[in-house]
Design an enzyme around this catalytic site. Structure first.
Site, PDB file in Angstrom:
ATOM      1  N   TYR A   1     -20.792 -14.176 -19.742  1.00 48.80           N
ATOM      2  CA  TYR A   1     -20.153 -13.541 -20.898  1.00 48.80           C
ATOM      3  C   TYR A   1     -19.786 -14.633 -21.896  1.00 48.80           C
ATOM      4  O   TYR A   1     -19.132 -15.617 -21.532  1.00 48.80           O
ATOM      5  CB  TYR A   1     -18.832 -12.863 -20.520  1.00 48.80           C
TER       6      TYR A   1
ATOM      7  N   HIS B   1     -12.739  -2.396 -19.118  1.00 49.15           N
ATOM      8  CA  HIS B   1     -11.743  -3.301 -19.671  1.00 49.15           C
ATOM      9  C   HIS B   1     -11.802  -3.315 -21.198  1.00 49.15           C
ATOM     10  O   HIS B   1     -12.875  -3.172 -21.776  1.00 49.15           O
ATOM     11  CB  HIS B   1     -11.971  -4.721 -19.150  1.00 49.15           C
TER      12      HIS B   1
END
Length: 200
Positions: free
Chosen positions: A132, A62
């Site tokens: 994250y 990504h």
């Protein structure tokens, strides 16, 4: 903590110092001031993500449009992962190359990747959980992907691991197709964004 540059510019491995005692252990999971010494600016954190993955789960590759893109600071809080940083920046000296770092609860390493880099996380155990820290909120119109099984990229997955890829990631273009479609970040734009963050 030790912060070590990876061979791909803008990516770092972070190894915290752990302080065990009879209660367990203590460590600093993130130090914005220490990271800023390497980046030239503080990482602005506006979103945290948590993913829980079964063995073989592949999340990525990504990346996001530049600007603003999205810098990420990723660590494992349970289980283990291979964290792949993929250079998808057209014009970069390391374009198309990748580096990986094992994230687990032994070393408790983290990975930082700057805006414009591609990211792929591969779970090595069931119930592996990653956290994250993100510099920008999720922007569905500016998010893109590259098929993580693209042979041109050639991510080195463990031979005994059966990759489990989402339908969206499986349908993502190859690196070559993404370049032809104009989806990939430009290296000079990434450098300009980094410079603007240093001046801010």
């Amino acid at each position: 903590m030790d912060i070590t540059p990876l061979p791909i510019a803008g990516a770092f491995r972070i190894t915290p110092r752990q302080f065990p005692d009879d209660r367990g252990l203590f460590m600093e999971g993130f130090r914005g001031d220490k990271l800023a010494e390497h980046l030239g600016h503080e990482m602005r954190i506006v979103q945290t993500n948590i993913s829980v993955s079964s063995r073989g789960a592949v999340r990525g590759i990504h990346f996001a449009d530049v600007p603003p893109s999205q810098a990420k600071y990723v660590t494992a809080v349970s289980g283990s992962f291979l964290d792949f940083v993929v250079d998808v920046r057209v014009g970069s000296p390391t374009f198309g190359q990748w580096e990986n770092v094992r994230l687990d609860t032994d070393s408790r390493d983290a990975v930082y990747l700057s805006e414009g880099l591609g990211h792929c996380l591969v779970a090595l155990e069931d119930n592996s959980t990653a956290v994250y820290l993100c510099s920008q909120p999720y922007n569905p119109t500016g998010e893109h992907g590259i098929n993580p099984l693209d042979p041109r990229v050639g991510l080195d997955l463990p031979a005994d691991l059966e990759p489990v890829v989402s339908a969206k990631d499986a349908a993502a273009p190859s690196l070559e197709e993404a370049a032809a479609q104009g989806l990939l970040p430009n290296y000079d734009d990434c450098l300009a964004l980094a410079e603007s963050l240093r001046r801010a």
